[in-house]
Design an enzyme around this catalytic site. Structure first.
Site, mmCIF file in Angstrom:
data_model
loop_
_atom_site.group_PDB
_atom_site.id
_atom_site.type_symbol
_atom_site.label_atom_id
_atom_site.label_comp_id
_atom_site.label_asym_id
_atom_site.label_seq_id
_atom_site.Cartn_x
_atom_site.Cartn_y
_atom_site.Cartn_z
ATOM 1 N N HIS A 110 -16.785 0.146 3.796
ATOM 2 C CA HIS A 110 -17.784 1.119 3.357
ATOM 3 C C HIS A 110 -17.281 2.532 3.641
ATOM 4 O O HIS A 110 -17.959 3.326 4.290
ATOM 5 C CB HIS A 110 -19.116 0.901 4.078
ATOM 6 C CG HIS A 110 -19.662 -0.472 3.977
ATOM 7 N ND1 HIS A 110 -20.438 -1.056 4.968
ATOM 8 C CD2 HIS A 110 -19.557 -1.408 3.001
ATOM 9 C CE1 HIS A 110 -20.776 -2.278 4.614
ATOM 10 N NE2 HIS A 110 -20.252 -2.516 3.422
ATOM 11 N N LEU A 158 -22.281 -8.196 -2.186
ATOM 12 C CA LEU A 158 -23.446 -8.232 -3.068
ATOM 13 C C LEU A 158 -24.745 -7.837 -2.373
ATOM 14 O O LEU A 158 -25.839 -8.137 -2.850
ATOM 15 C CB LEU A 158 -23.626 -9.628 -3.709
ATOM 16 C CG LEU A 158 -22.489 -10.150 -4.582
ATOM 17 C CD1 LEU A 158 -21.525 -11.001 -3.758
ATOM 18 C CD2 LEU A 158 -23.034 -10.992 -5.744
ATOM 19 N N ALA A 190 -18.134 7.736 -3.449
ATOM 20 C CA ALA A 190 -18.598 7.696 -2.060
ATOM 21 C C ALA A 190 -17.929 8.725 -1.174
ATOM 22 O O ALA A 190 -18.422 8.999 -0.071
ATOM 23 C CB ALA A 190 -18.374 6.296 -1.483
ATOM 24 N N VAL A 247 -3.219 7.705 -11.996
ATOM 25 C CA VAL A 247 -3.337 9.160 -12.133
ATOM 26 C C VAL A 247 -2.585 9.810 -10.977
ATOM 27 O O VAL A 247 -2.831 9.514 -9.801
ATOM 28 C CB VAL A 247 -4.806 9.601 -12.143
ATOM 29 C CG1 VAL A 247 -4.915 11.129 -12.070
ATOM 30 C CG2 VAL A 247 -5.504 9.081 -13.396
ATOM 31 N N THR A 297 -17.346 1.589 -9.396
ATOM 32 C CA THR A 297 -18.808 1.630 -9.332
ATOM 33 C C THR A 297 -19.353 2.947 -9.876
ATOM 34 O O THR A 297 -20.223 2.962 -10.749
ATOM 35 C CB THR A 297 -19.260 1.445 -7.877
ATOM 36 O OG1 THR A 297 -18.619 0.292 -7.323
ATOM 37 C CG2 THR A 297 -20.768 1.282 -7.791
ATOM 38 N N ALA A 298 -18.858 4.058 -9.360
ATOM 39 C CA ALA A 298 -19.363 5.369 -9.779
ATOM 40 C C ALA A 298 -18.833 5.765 -11.146
ATOM 41 O O ALA A 298 -19.579 6.263 -11.998
ATOM 42 C CB ALA A 298 -18.997 6.424 -8.742
#
Length: 633
Positions: A570, A132, A603, A276, A52-53
């Site tokens: 979350h 969503l 986040a 990574v 997302t980020a």
């Protein structure tokens, strides 16, 4: 071969955009590298994580064509039904092809149970497998973030400064006039933007009982109806979903910021299926990263790529601290135990871990439910499901356009516990801040938690901060509320026996702070009041768990220990944006303390949870992060 375009047929969208809106066009996206030997030796920016980020920041950094960016993603390109469809999108949480799924550490206060740790593992990350839901926290949440910096020097993260990024992150589409009239939906476009490729829209219909539940919640004294879900106020309200109205498919970071860019960008490379291992440093300046194929079990053939300007961590709350620790940034004792050369002693890395626990109150069944089919039975009724699928395929309308209910209550403590909230807040505020943190917690982390404790106690007394969330689904049974501001804090650390390849050790430490138990008792009493004293009582509610006979606080808490789930997926906080002397990992410019040319944009930087789910907030953080990075380029 280097792939520079992707046809609609490969994405499984042939005919969809042609029939359903202006988005009909060839998909153009970042250059995706099929082999590591196609990599440049150096890029201006190397972004670790294509979620997302990461994809949001990459899109913004490459837009001018003047800066080169490489995104390295552990997962792969994935476009299955669970990813794309709105109505079944939440089932992506159970699709092993698009996530990492592994057990947490045993939860001592949950009777030794473990929890499922779920991490999006595909291009687009968790925005491609979430529920969503598009709602943001309250104004007070973001003002609290700013308050952690002395003299309010972090004011760039307060509500007024964050609102432009919430607007920039989303392209808002109003509900239809029919939907507004039928459900009395309030919205105000001043809280939204219209230019992003990430869409917030509405289904073509609602489950009919949702408006009945929402009306019942509003019967409770003190419950407000904000003018818009994005107004930064608690209450009971409708909210949009992350759905593209041109095709009624999920709108997430990959189509919005990767294959939704305006033109092919030769300066924007992506490589998938790569793990990574660490960030490489030259005199405490981030110089690049080392990585291996995702399936590798040894670093013997690790490759490196250099970053001229910055290495940007966007691997998420679970993996960002793992990679930082494996790179020599973390608590000194942990690095020593893992035999990792120390670059910076930064104890906050992996500390301050939080998530939204659910099933923290009673569950009810409405035995006189007035509608068929009950949405809970939607996927078990073959005839209804087939009809809904046929309607969606033909017209992009019907129940399969409903992502997740589109309504909820986000309520303050004075509303849910009008006679007890002050006592609960005072008891929590009086705690020794170190008492319920992990043994040996560094004094800086304790100091940061003390600041959070004072701020959250203040929030408990405020009508402007939500602690209680009731997800309105329009069904005959409800699973219980969600705790928006858990007071317990967990940890995410490397496995010292294999820091590079073993999964991180994730400990939610759920209910380790007894103040969470006080909140749970208040939540239980309020939820009972909601079902038994409002108009919901006419539908013959029966408390299925723990049962109406369980009333003593100790018995309520004991019962919840056996079923509470410590994560709503979350997770935040493990690279907190706070001052270094308060356990912070990044400053207000999102730069990691003690080194140069290394930032975090996901986040993990959130110091404490917003009073809402995290999707909208993460997009806004990424938009602001891109501006910060460009300003120092």
């Amino acid at each position: 071969m280097i792939v520079t375009t992707l046809s609609l047929a490969l994405c499984g969208l042939v005919g969809v955009t042609e029939a359903f809106g202006p988005a009909a066009r060839s998909i153009v996206h970042s250059t995706i590298l099929e082999r590591t030997d196609q990599l440049n030796a150096e890029y201006d920016y190397v972004i670790v994580g294509g979620g997302t980020a990461g994809l949001t920041v990459a899109d913004r950094l490459t837009a001018s064509g003047q800066r080169s960016v490489l995104v390295i993603e552990l997962g792969v390109f994935q476009n299955g039904t669970f990813v794309t469809t709105a109505g079944t999108g939440y089932q992506g949480l159970f699709d092993p092809n698009i996530q990492q799924l592994f057990p947490s550490e045993p939860q001592t206060e949950l009777n030794g149970r473990v929890a499922d740790v779920r991490v999006g593992k595909m291009l687009g990350g968790s925005s491609g497998m979430n529920g969503l839901q598009v709602h943001r926290g309250q104004k007070e949440d973001y003002n609290r973030w700013a308050s952690y910096f002395p003299g309010n020097s972090g004011s760039g993260w307060n509500w007024n400064n964050m609102l432009p990024y919430f607007k920039k992150a989303w392209n808002f589409h109003p509900p239809s006039s029919e939907l507004i009239a039928e459900n009395n939906i309030a919205y105000d476009p001043q809280y939204w933007g219209t230019t992003s490729n990430i869409h917030a829209s509405w289904p073509t219909e609602m489950w009919p009982f949702v408006k009945t539940e929402l009306a019942a919640i509003r019967e409770i004294p003190g419950v407000q109806s904000p003018p818009d879900s994005g107004a930064g106020l608690p209450g009971a309200f409708w909210y949009p979903a992350s759905v593209d109205p041109s095709n009624m498919l999920r709108s997430f970071a990959r189509p919005g910021h990767w294959d939704g860019i305006e033109a092919a960008r030769s300066n924007y490379h992506t490589i998938t299926g790569q793990r990574v291992l660490k960030v490489n440093f030259n005199n405490k300046k981030a110089a690049g990263v080392s990585f291996v194929p995702a399936e590798a079990t040894s670093a013997a053939n690790a490759l490196t790529v250099k970053a001229k300007k910055e290495v940007i961590m966007a691997a998420g709350t679970i993996h960002t601290p793992k990679i930082l620790q494996a790179s020599g940034i973390g608590a000194k004792a942990l690095l020593q135990a893992a035999n990792i050369p120390r670059v910076v002693d930064l104890p906050g890395v992996g500390a301050n871990f939080q998530d939204h626990p659910f099933q923290v109150g009673p569950s009810f069944l409405l035995t006189d439910f007035p509608f068929f089919p009950d949405p809970n039975l939607f996927f078990t009724n073959a005839t209804f499901t087939a009809e809904a699928q046929a309607e969606f395929d033909a017209y992009r309308t019907g129940p399969l356009t409903i992502a997740s209910g589109n309504a909820a209550a986000f309520l303050s403590m004075p509303v849910i516990a009008p006679t007890d909230f002050a006592t609960i807040a005072a008891a929590y505020e009086a705690q020794n801040p170190a008492s319920y943190l992990p043994p040996g917690t560094d004094p800086t982390v304790v100091r940061g938690y003390n600041a959070q404790k004072k701020a959250l106690a203040k929030a408990m007394r405020s009508t402007g901060s939500a602690f209680y969330n009731f997800f309105v689904r329009g069904t005959a049974s409800e699973p219980g509320p969600i705790l928006l501001h858990p007071l317990s804090r967990g940890t995410v650390t490397i496995d010292i026996t294999d820091p590079y390849f073993a999964l991180p050790k994730v400990d939610y430490r759920a209910l380790t702070n007894p103040a969470d138990g006080d909140l749970i008792v208040a939540f239980t009493r309020f939820t009972r009041r909601l079902f038994t004293t409002t108009s919901l009582a006419q539908y013959a509610p029966v408390e299925t768990v723990p049962g109406a006979n369980v009333t003593a606080p100790a018995d309520i808490i004991a019962e919840v220990r056996g079923r509470l789930v410590p994560t709503s997926f979350h997770p935040v906080g493990t690279a907190a944006m706070m001052p270094k002397n308060m356990g912070g990992v990044v400053d207000r410019d999102l730069l990691v303390y003690g080194v140069k040319k290394l930032s975090v944009v996901d986040a993990s930087v959130i110091p404490d949870l917003p009073g809402a789910y995290t999707q909208q907030t993460v997009y806004a953080i990424a938009e602001k992060a891109a501006d910060l990075i460009l300003a120092r380029a």
